[in-house]
Design an enzyme around this catalytic site. Sequence first.
Site, PDB file in Angstrom:
ATOM      1  N   ASP A 110       0.863  -1.172   0.000  1.00 32.53           N
ATOM      2  CA  ASP A 110       0.000   0.000   0.000  1.00 32.53           C
ATOM      3  C   ASP A 110       0.903   1.226   0.000  1.00 32.53           C
ATOM      4  OD1 ASP A 110      -2.279   1.666   0.379  1.00 32.53           O
ATOM      5  OD2 ASP A 110      -3.243   0.032   1.491  1.00 32.53           O
ATOM      6  N   ASP A 212      -2.823   4.690  -2.296  1.00 30.21           N
ATOM      7  CA  ASP A 212      -3.812   5.337  -1.438  1.00 30.21           C
ATOM      8  C   ASP A 212      -4.160   6.743  -1.947  1.00 30.21           C
ATOM      9  OD1 ASP A 212      -5.172   5.008   1.208  1.00 30.21           O
ATOM     10  OD2 ASP A 212      -4.073   6.837   1.694  1.00 30.21           O
ATOM     11  N   GLU A 254      -6.354   4.232  -5.807  1.00 31.67           N
ATOM     12  CA  GLU A 254      -7.625   4.525  -5.134  1.00 31.67           C
ATOM     13  C   GLU A 254      -8.039   5.928  -5.564  1.00 31.67           C
ATOM     14  OE1 GLU A 254      -9.618   4.899  -0.684  1.00 31.67           O
ATOM     15  OE2 GLU A 254      -7.610   5.647  -1.070  1.00 31.67           O
ATOM     16  N   HIS A 328     -11.390  -2.343   3.492  1.00 35.70           N
ATOM     17  CA  HIS A 328     -11.259  -2.019   4.913  1.00 35.70           C
ATOM     18  C   HIS A 328     -11.920  -0.690   5.277  1.00 35.70           C
ATOM     19  CE1 HIS A 328      -8.319   0.329   2.881  1.00 35.70           C
ATOM     20  NE2 HIS A 328      -8.032   1.004   3.987  1.00 35.70           N
ATOM     21  N   ASP A 329     -12.400   0.062   4.301  1.00 39.03           N
ATOM     22  CA  ASP A 329     -13.089   1.334   4.567  1.00 39.03           C
ATOM     23  C   ASP A 329     -14.603   1.203   4.405  1.00 39.03           C
ATOM     24  OD1 ASP A 329     -10.660   2.720   4.885  1.00 39.03           O
ATOM     25  OD2 ASP A 329     -10.571   3.269   2.759  1.00 39.03           O
TER      26      ASP A 329
HETATM   27  O1  ISL Z   1     -13.394   5.621   4.441  1.00 42.56           O
HETATM   28  C1  ISL Z   1     -13.788   6.521   3.760  1.00 42.56           C
HETATM   29  C2  ISL Z   1     -15.118   6.461   3.216  1.00 42.56           C
HETATM   30  O2  ISL Z   1     -15.766   5.304   3.577  1.00 42.56           O
HETATM   31  C3  ISL Z   1     -12.952   7.676   3.416  1.00 42.56           C
HETATM   32  O3  ISL Z   1     -13.165   8.713   4.245  1.00 42.56           O
HETATM   33  C4  ISL Z   1     -11.525   7.215   3.380  1.00 42.56           C
HETATM   34  O4  ISL Z   1     -10.725   7.904   4.218  1.00 42.56           O
HETATM   35  C5  ISL Z   1     -11.088   7.312   1.969  1.00 42.56           C
HETATM   36  O5  ISL Z   1     -11.679   6.173   1.440  1.00 42.56           O
HETATM   37  C6  ISL Z   1      -9.589   7.260   1.748  1.00 42.56           C
HETATM   38  O6  ISL Z   1      -9.081   6.024   2.156  1.00 42.56           O
HETATM   39  C7  ISL Z   1      -7.730   5.769   2.216  1.00 42.56           C
HETATM   40  O7  ISL Z   1      -6.966   6.808   2.787  1.00 42.56           O
HETATM   41  C8  ISL Z   1      -7.186   7.088   4.163  1.00 42.56           C
HETATM   42  C9  ISL Z   1      -7.240   5.842   5.030  1.00 42.56           C
HETATM   43  O8  ISL Z   1      -7.772   6.177   6.278  1.00 42.56           O
HETATM   44  C10 ISL Z   1      -8.061   4.756   4.410  1.00 42.56           C
HETATM   45  O9  ISL Z   1      -8.035   3.599   5.204  1.00 42.56           O
HETATM   46  C11 ISL Z   1      -7.508   4.529   3.035  1.00 42.56           C
HETATM   47  O10 ISL Z   1      -8.091   3.422   2.376  1.00 42.56           O
HETATM   48  C12 ISL Z   1      -6.058   7.976   4.589  1.00 42.56           C
HETATM   49  O11 ISL Z   1      -4.840   7.361   4.272  1.00 42.56           O
END
Ligand code: ISL
Length: 557
Positions: A110, A212, A254, A328-329
Amino acid sequence: MTDAARPNPAVTEERRWWHASTVYQIYPRSFADSNGDGIGDIPGLIGRLDYLENLGIDVIWLSPIYTSPMDDNGYDIADYQDIAPEFGTLADFDRLVTEAKARGIGILLDLVVNHTSDEHAWFVEACKGRDNPFRDFYVWRDPASDGGVPNELASHFGGSAWEFHAPTGQYYLHLFSRRQPDLNWENPKVRAEVYRMMNWWLDRGIAGFRMDVIDLIGKQVDAKITSDGPHLHDYLQDMHRETLAHRDVLTVGETWSVTPSSALLYSGRERGELSMVFQFEHVTQRWDETYGKWRSKPFDLVALKAVFSKWQQALSEDGWNSLFWGNHDLPRAVSRYGDDKAFPVQSAKTLATVLHLMKGTPYVYQGEEIGMTNAPFRSIDQYRDIETLNMYRLQRKAGLSPEAFILGANENSRDNARTPMQWSEEPHGGFSEGTPWIEMNPNYVTINAEAAVADESSVFHHYRRLITLRKTHDVIVYGHYQSWLDQHPQAFVYTRSLGDERLTVIANIASEALSLDLPDELRTTGEPLIWTHAPVATIGESLQLAAWESLALLSRG
Ligand code: ISL
Ligand code: CA
């Protein structure tokens, strides 16, 4: 992971190994704990590689494992070139790469380079003074004339995106938590450091990167542009030239802001950027226009199918799709889109079928393959995630009751899908001999990997079949996608065509039985490839489908 020699004259696209691959996402904290501290780790993961080989996946996307104060569970990196002690050591990581490779599995790291941790040496230096050589690694602005924040940019985790740093009298930008200062990509030194670090990992034998929030790196804060900034694609091409070119790796960005046309910029074959991106339209389609993800809109199959069709069509000639229900989000797939109460097994299988038989690279989030559900939390003390805890504070201040908040959070918070992997019916689901960092979903007693592997009719074996079918059938990898019955509120029907082969996919996306009338063009006989209830070799003018029944059949000629 080399391209199998399967000459099929109908395939005109240049084959890449990741076209026929399936990626499995591991959230290391919650996967397998080897030493009883309640936190998953790399040795624990190595111990489960045989399970993943049996599932048949080709690639592991590993959420961050680097040194981190864990303000955002590792998405706040303090040292890009070392491993967090709770996850293991660099030697453990090298062993993981070797052991995975021996099973035909590549490791995706990641890449979190929109921001670092506030404990990263660059930020520590940057805070020392306005003339520090690292000051420009981050985004600093003077206070507004009234001393307040430079502008109204907001953090994704709630509140302003600006944090005042009193010793140096300026604000720094953080689009996520205040402990995640944003890097300044306009600074060529930042870019050079990131590329150097990427090459260091690539030389260690990894299979690529998941990037990310990569659509944020071209931000222009004074114009209040965060995603999709004017230099974004220049940076990505620069990155490609300096790190990825001439390496046969998979990269996935992403990109919450991506559109079908910008997806072609990111993933177009001649663009020299990424292999593919994650688009989130099927996710945000369920979000309220005003309150966002904390308030859901009802499930609307017609709208969902339209999103998938749009993306399948947009990237049919160039570019490449990634396919996923969860990560995971996001909420657990079966809880979000299926029926985790009345039809947990059938609906998990059917969701997998309709997703995995589309064109693109499928991603499986750990536990999805055994039908894990959102954990039902009752109180705010059970939550760990910074996003949820921040939101709780804000919404309580705005007058929302704790009960109402938990109700929404159970549906949409990130923690409900971050509970540990359910390996067995042993205490703590076989995840750990100690107390897990976040509570287990109590349903591990029935939903667990050991039971799933032992049962040929489980969700696990359904996923295993789908993953294998992609490797043995070009029509799944390259076939042309066409949707049918777009306006039907309950049926999800599409075909994939390649040369003289045609794959027909029919699914009942509902907890009620369905008597489905089919157009003439879909009538066919063929080989049943996968099914939830019973194999079907003939499709006539109508089909009786049980709740969440789905099937796919391959016809020739
Ligand atoms: O989770 C979210 C929506 O469901 C978003 O607010 C999320 O922060 C966004 O998807 C970005 O995600 C990525 O970057 C973030 C991290 O917290 C997440 O886990 C990651 O997947 C910051 O690095
Ligand atoms: Ca551990």
